[in-house]
Design a protein around this motif. Structure first.
Motif, PDB file in Angstrom:
ATOM      1  N   GLY A   8       0.682  -1.117  -0.025  1.00 55.01           N
ATOM      2  CA  GLY A   8      -0.131  -0.098   0.185  1.00 55.01           C
ATOM      3  C   GLY A   8       0.824   1.265   0.096  1.00 55.01           C
ATOM      4  N   ILE A   9       2.210   1.079   0.019  1.00 51.93           N
ATOM      5  CA  ILE A   9       3.071   2.192  -0.161  1.00 51.93           C
ATOM      6  C   ILE A   9       3.643   2.293  -1.585  1.00 51.93           C
ATOM      7  CG2 ILE A   9       5.156   3.343   0.666  1.00 51.93           C
ATOM      8  CD1 ILE A   9       4.298   2.276   3.409  1.00 51.93           C
ATOM      9  N   SER A  10       3.497   3.252  -2.167  1.00 53.72           N
ATOM     10  CA  SER A  10       3.926   3.752  -3.463  1.00 53.72           C
ATOM     11  C   SER A  10       5.262   4.666  -3.646  1.00 53.72           C
ATOM     12  CB  SER A  10       2.803   3.747  -4.407  1.00 53.72           C
ATOM     13  OG  SER A  10       1.766   3.151  -4.436  1.00 53.72           O
ATOM     14  N   CYS A  11       5.874   4.637  -4.552  1.00 52.30           N
ATOM     15  CA  CYS A  11       7.012   5.441  -4.793  1.00 52.30           C
ATOM     16  C   CYS A  11       6.841   6.416  -5.845  1.00 52.30           C
ATOM     17  CB  CYS A  11       8.390   4.839  -5.228  1.00 52.30           C
ATOM     18  SG  CYS A  11       9.857   5.443  -5.661  1.00 52.30           S
ATOM     19  N   PHE A  12       6.663   7.429  -5.643  1.00 53.17           N
ATOM     20  CA  PHE A  12       6.363   8.648  -6.813  1.00 53.17           C
ATOM     21  C   PHE A  12       7.405   9.261  -7.132  1.00 53.17           C
ATOM     22  CE2 PHE A  12       2.430   7.555  -4.443  1.00 53.17           C
ATOM     23  CZ  PHE A  12       1.488   7.432  -5.292  1.00 53.17           C
ATOM     24  N   LEU A  13       7.544   9.594  -8.420  1.00 52.00           N
ATOM     25  CA  LEU A  13       8.708  10.736  -9.037  1.00 52.00           C
ATOM     26  C   LEU A  13       7.977  12.151  -8.888  1.00 52.00           C
ATOM     27  CD1 LEU A  13       9.780   8.386 -12.025  1.00 52.00           C
ATOM     28  CD2 LEU A  13      10.904   8.777  -9.672  1.00 52.00           C
ATOM     29  N   ARG A  44      14.229  19.314   6.561  1.00 50.52           N
ATOM     30  CA  ARG A  44      12.799  18.950   6.540  1.00 50.52           C
ATOM     31  C   ARG A  44      11.851  19.331   5.626  1.00 50.52           C
ATOM     32  NH1 ARG A  44       8.501  20.894   9.419  1.00 50.52           N
ATOM     33  NH2 ARG A  44       9.948  22.572  10.426  1.00 50.52           N
ATOM     34  N   ILE A  45      11.340  18.569   4.817  1.00 52.57           N
ATOM     35  CA  ILE A  45      10.195  19.238   3.859  1.00 52.57           C
ATOM     36  C   ILE A  45       9.023  18.921   4.080  1.00 52.57           C
ATOM     37  CG2 ILE A  45      12.192  18.910   2.158  1.00 52.57           C
ATOM     38  CD1 ILE A  45      10.390  16.650   0.779  1.00 52.57           C
ATOM     39  N   SER A  46       7.998  19.987   3.630  1.00 54.21           N
ATOM     40  CA  SER A  46       6.862  19.665   3.647  1.00 54.21           C
ATOM     41  C   SER A  46       6.015  19.565   2.366  1.00 54.21           C
ATOM     42  CB  SER A  46       5.869  21.024   4.257  1.00 54.21           C
ATOM     43  OG  SER A  46       6.047  22.047   3.568  1.00 54.21           O
ATOM     44  N   VAL A  47       5.104  18.793   2.069  1.00 55.13           N
ATOM     45  CA  VAL A  47       4.391  18.313   0.755  1.00 55.13           C
ATOM     46  C   VAL A  47       3.035  18.531   0.733  1.00 55.13           C
ATOM     47  CG1 VAL A  47       4.204  16.736  -1.066  1.00 55.13           C
ATOM     48  CG2 VAL A  47       6.185  16.346   0.656  1.00 55.13           C
ATOM     49  N   SER A  48       2.671  19.606   0.064  1.00 50.16           N
ATOM     50  CA  SER A  48       1.084  20.023   0.242  1.00 50.16           C
ATOM     51  C   SER A  48       0.409  20.151  -1.381  1.00 50.16           C
ATOM     52  CB  SER A  48       1.036  21.433   0.880  1.00 50.16           C
ATOM     53  OG  SER A  48      -0.263  21.881   1.072  1.00 50.16           O
ATOM     54  N   ASN A  49      -0.576  19.463  -1.376  1.00 45.10           N
ATOM     55  CA  ASN A  49      -1.231  19.613  -2.917  1.00 45.10           C
ATOM     56  C   ASN A  49      -0.571  19.115  -3.962  1.00 45.10           C
ATOM     57  OD1 ASN A  49      -3.936  19.672  -3.799  1.00 45.10           O
ATOM     58  ND2 ASN A  49      -3.640  21.979  -4.241  1.00 45.10           N
ATOM     59  N   VAL A  50       0.521  18.353  -3.798  1.00 43.48           N
ATOM     60  CA  VAL A  50       1.240  18.211  -5.046  1.00 43.48           C
ATOM     61  C   VAL A  50       0.424  17.142  -5.820  1.00 43.48           C
ATOM     62  CG1 VAL A  50       3.759  17.182  -5.843  1.00 43.48           C
ATOM     63  CG2 VAL A  50       3.323  18.750  -3.834  1.00 43.48           C
ATOM     64  N   HIS A  51       0.280  17.420  -7.060  1.00 42.53           N
ATOM     65  CA  HIS A  51      -0.159  16.525  -8.059  1.00 42.53           C
ATOM     66  C   HIS A  51       0.793  16.142  -9.036  1.00 42.53           C
ATOM     67  CE1 HIS A  51      -4.411  17.840  -7.304  1.00 42.53           C
ATOM     68  NE2 HIS A  51      -4.005  18.828  -6.895  1.00 42.53           N
ATOM     69  N   VAL A  52       0.674  14.628  -9.501  1.00 39.85           N
ATOM     70  CA  VAL A  52       1.502  13.894 -10.145  1.00 39.85           C
ATOM     71  C   VAL A  52       0.837  12.998 -11.065  1.00 39.85           C
ATOM     72  CG1 VAL A  52       3.456  14.113  -8.888  1.00 39.85           C
ATOM     73  CG2 VAL A  52       1.911  11.921  -8.482  1.00 39.85           C
ATOM     74  N   PRO A  53       1.226  12.701 -12.392  1.00 36.71           N
ATOM     75  CA  PRO A  53       0.647  12.299 -13.270  1.00 36.71           C
ATOM     76  C   PRO A  53       0.536  10.491 -12.906  1.00 36.71           C
ATOM     77  CG  PRO A  53       2.532  12.919 -14.356  1.00 36.71           C
ATOM     78  CD  PRO A  53       2.485  13.198 -13.142  1.00 36.71           C
ATOM     79  N   ALA A  54      -0.309   9.723 -13.385  1.00 37.24           N
ATOM     80  CA  ALA A  54      -0.504   8.196 -13.132  1.00 37.24           C
ATOM     81  C   ALA A  54       0.859   7.621 -13.562  1.00 37.24           C
ATOM     82  CB  ALA A  54      -1.637   7.764 -13.809  1.00 37.24           C
ATOM     83  N   ASP A  55       1.570   8.008 -14.546  1.00 34.93           N
ATOM     84  CA  ASP A  55       2.872   7.458 -14.879  1.00 34.93           C
ATOM     85  C   ASP A  55       4.094   7.872 -14.026  1.00 34.93           C
ATOM     86  OD1 ASP A  55       3.146  10.040 -15.838  1.00 34.93           O
ATOM     87  OD2 ASP A  55       3.700   9.158 -17.946  1.00 34.93           O
ATOM     88  N   ALA A  56       3.692   8.558 -12.847  1.00 30.92           N
ATOM     89  CA  ALA A  56       4.804   9.135 -12.068  1.00 30.92           C
ATOM     90  C   ALA A  56       5.277   8.085 -11.022  1.00 30.92           C
ATOM     91  CB  ALA A  56       4.320  10.280 -11.260  1.00 30.92           C
ATOM     92  N   ILE A  57       4.525   6.678 -10.959  1.00 32.35           N
ATOM     93  CA  ILE A  57       4.767   5.928 -10.235  1.00 32.35           C
ATOM     94  C   ILE A  57       6.069   4.895 -10.495  1.00 32.35           C
ATOM     95  CG2 ILE A  57       4.125   3.666  -8.831  1.00 32.35           C
ATOM     96  CD1 ILE A  57       1.329   4.812  -8.735  1.00 32.35           C
ATOM     97  N   LEU A  58       7.156   4.941  -9.720  1.00 35.67           N
ATOM     98  CA  LEU A  58       8.392   3.974  -9.995  1.00 35.67           C
ATOM     99  C   LEU A  58       7.897   2.644  -9.313  1.00 35.67           C
ATOM    100  CD1 LEU A  58      11.192   3.629 -11.102  1.00 35.67           C
ATOM    101  CD2 LEU A  58      12.084   4.399  -8.848  1.00 35.67           C
ATOM    102  N   GLY A  59       7.970   1.784 -10.145  1.00 35.95           N
ATOM    103  CA  GLY A  59       7.391   0.106  -9.685  1.00 35.95           C
ATOM    104  C   GLY A  59       6.200   0.133  -9.616  1.00 35.95           C
ATOM    105  N   GLU A  60       5.760  -0.924  -9.022  1.00 37.15           N
ATOM    106  CA  GLU A  60       4.316  -1.435  -8.999  1.00 37.15           C
ATOM    107  C   GLU A  60       3.700  -0.637  -7.937  1.00 37.15           C
ATOM    108  OE1 GLU A  60       1.860  -5.434  -8.057  1.00 37.15           O
ATOM    109  OE2 GLU A  60       3.869  -5.481  -8.312  1.00 37.15           O
ATOM    110  N   GLU A  61       2.372  -0.050  -7.995  1.00 33.04           N
ATOM    111  CA  GLU A  61       1.685   0.525  -7.177  1.00 33.04           C
ATOM    112  C   GLU A  61       1.199  -0.257  -6.072  1.00 33.04           C
ATOM    113  OE1 GLU A  61      -2.843   2.058  -6.638  1.00 33.04           O
ATOM    114  OE2 GLU A  61      -2.029   2.223  -8.549  1.00 33.04           O
ATOM    115  N   GLY A  62       1.574   0.415  -4.882  1.00 27.08           N
ATOM    116  CA  GLY A  62       1.576  -0.386  -3.450  1.00 27.08           C
ATOM    117  C   GLY A  62       2.629  -1.344  -3.022  1.00 27.08           C
ATOM    118  N   LYS A  63       3.610  -1.150  -3.997  1.00 26.73           N
ATOM    119  CA  LYS A  63       4.972  -2.010  -3.635  1.00 26.73           C
ATOM    120  C   LYS A  63       6.193  -1.058  -3.547  1.00 26.73           C
ATOM    121  CE  LYS A  63       2.448  -5.917  -4.030  1.00 26.73           C
ATOM    122  NZ  LYS A  63       2.273  -6.864  -2.934  1.00 26.73           N
TER     123      LYS A  63
END
Length: 424
Positions: free
Chosen positions: A210-215, A240-259
């Protein structure tokens, strides 16, 4: 059973030594570049008025070293040949990193910021093994050419080793994802083009899935550096960074979704064995320098080396270094005898043994070197305080020594690993 290093590895060490002598040492000596390694090193490297970040001149010098090493065919040694590398094995990398660290501080190898004339390139291997063809074709050449710099966003302010409880969330939004949360120790953000951002995209806290890697674009307006943490060894590039309302496309996942945790763990064993080798080499350097000093220094009319109070602690360290070096090389060789997925199943405990003990031993050796050298050892005119402060971090990062000992114990007592016992 043959304990000798292969002749071609010995020949390559000699080739590297010749390259360092011809190209790197002269560069280290020119334009007062030695200021980055002598007693001025921390100040020379650190822009104190710019959040404690690395000075531009320091990072430009490291880039020039990498350029020269790449031109000479060394920088990519550990990478596959298709990317200009030499398919460097775990054994060869362990021996090389040990060799470099045993030479002391220098432009050839300065692990404070993971710099070496033979680089690791873990992100390249992540894109090779997990990326789509489009991702690999874009990012791998981009990283090797220096157009892309990718940092790692896994740890969070309230979650470190318990990564499955991360609070950064990714929610489907149209044909992409919206990411909100925060990260700690996103090393290299000041020069990053992208972040490998790990976020929970499904499941519940504590689930490995359930954890994904996003570019994520590091310059996205929703990504904000809140502060840079000043550390035991400066400069810092750990924010330390904050991430707020960041939009990425569907193909921004590296590897399998949730893995995504498989991506995060992809390089851990190779990195741990190499780090262990570096710590072993640095410990050896501390001992050898202490032996030389003890023979030269003559208080009360005789060499320090004549005193058993000086001899015995160094003997114990030298003995441990020799045993550790053999275990590191055996484990690295074993890693080369099996496919990568089998390393996790068969050797994970031995790699953890090597890593946690090497990092602790290096700190002990640096501390003893300070003691043997007395006041001058405590000063920054000797490198021991730098070695101690740098290698002290590795007892926490790359898996704290407690986490690694827990892994070893789980395998030893049959709670996990190949000899796992049935519960009940």
């Amino acid at each position: 059973m043959d304990f000798d290093l292969p002749q071609d590895l010995k020949d390559y060490l000699a080739e590297l030594d010749a390259f360092i002598a011809a190209e790197i040492k002269p560069l280290e000596a020119q334009d007062d570049n030695i200021r980055f390694f002598d007693h001025r090193r921390e100040h020379a490297r650190t822009d104190w008025d710019n959040q404690g970040l690395p000075r531009t001149e320091w990072e430009e010098l490291l880039r020039e070293v990498r350029r020269r090493a790449d031109k000479a065919g060394h920088l990519r040694f550990a990478l596959p040949r298709e990317y200009g590398g030499r398919d460097g094995s775990n054994l060869w990398m362990a021996v090389i990193r040990d060799h470099f660290a045993s030479m002391g501080l220098g432009l050839h190898n300065d692990l404070q910021n993971e710099h070496s004339i033979i680089a690791n390139f873990p992100q390249v291997l992540m894109f090779q093994d997990f990326g789509t063809k489009a991702q690999a074709d874009e990012f791998i050449p981009g990283m090797l050419e220096g157009r892309y710099r990718i940092c790692f966003g896994l740890t969070e302010p309230d979650h470190g080793s318990d990564a499955t409880f991360m609070e950064t969330r990714a929610v489907k939004d149209g044909n992409g994802w919206r990411i909100d949360g925060g990260k700690m120790w996103t090393t290299g953000m000041h020069v990053a083009s992208h972040i490998m951002m790990f976020a929970r995209s499904s499941g519940k806290d504590g689930d490995a899935d359930g954890i994904s890697c996003f570019l994520v674009d590091a310059k996205d307006p929703g990504v904000k550096v809140e502060e840079y943490y000043w550390t035991f060894n400066m400069p810092t590039d750990h924010p330390r960074i904050s991430v707020s309302n960041v939009h990425v496309p569907a193909d921004a996942i590296l590897g399998e979704e949730g893995k995504g945790l498989a991506v995060a763990q992809h390089f851990v064993h190779e990195n741990r064995i190499r780090q262990a080798a570096s710590s072993c080499g640095a410990a050896d350097y501390c001992v050898q320098e202490s032996v030389k000093y003890a023979l030269e220094r003559k208080p009360f009319g005789k060499p320090l080396a004549a005193n058993q109070a000086i001899q015995f602690p160094l003997v114990e360290l030298a003995t441990q270094i020799r045993m550790l070096r053999l275990m590191i090389r055996e484990t690295a060789w074993q890693m080369d005898q099996m496919p990568k997925p089998e390393v996790e199943k068969q050797l994970s405990d031995k790699i953890s043994m090597c890593n946690y003990w090497a990092n602790r031993l290096c700190c002990e050796a640096a501390d003893r070197a300070m003691q043997v050298h007395g006041g001058i050892g405590y000063s920054r005119h000797k490198p021991f305080e730098h070695i101690y402060r740098h290698h002290r971090r590795y007892r926490i990062t790359e898996g704290s020594e407690e986490i690694q000992m827990r892994k070893v114990a789980a395998w030893m007592f049959g709670f996990a690993g190949p000899n796992r016992r049935p519960r009940g």
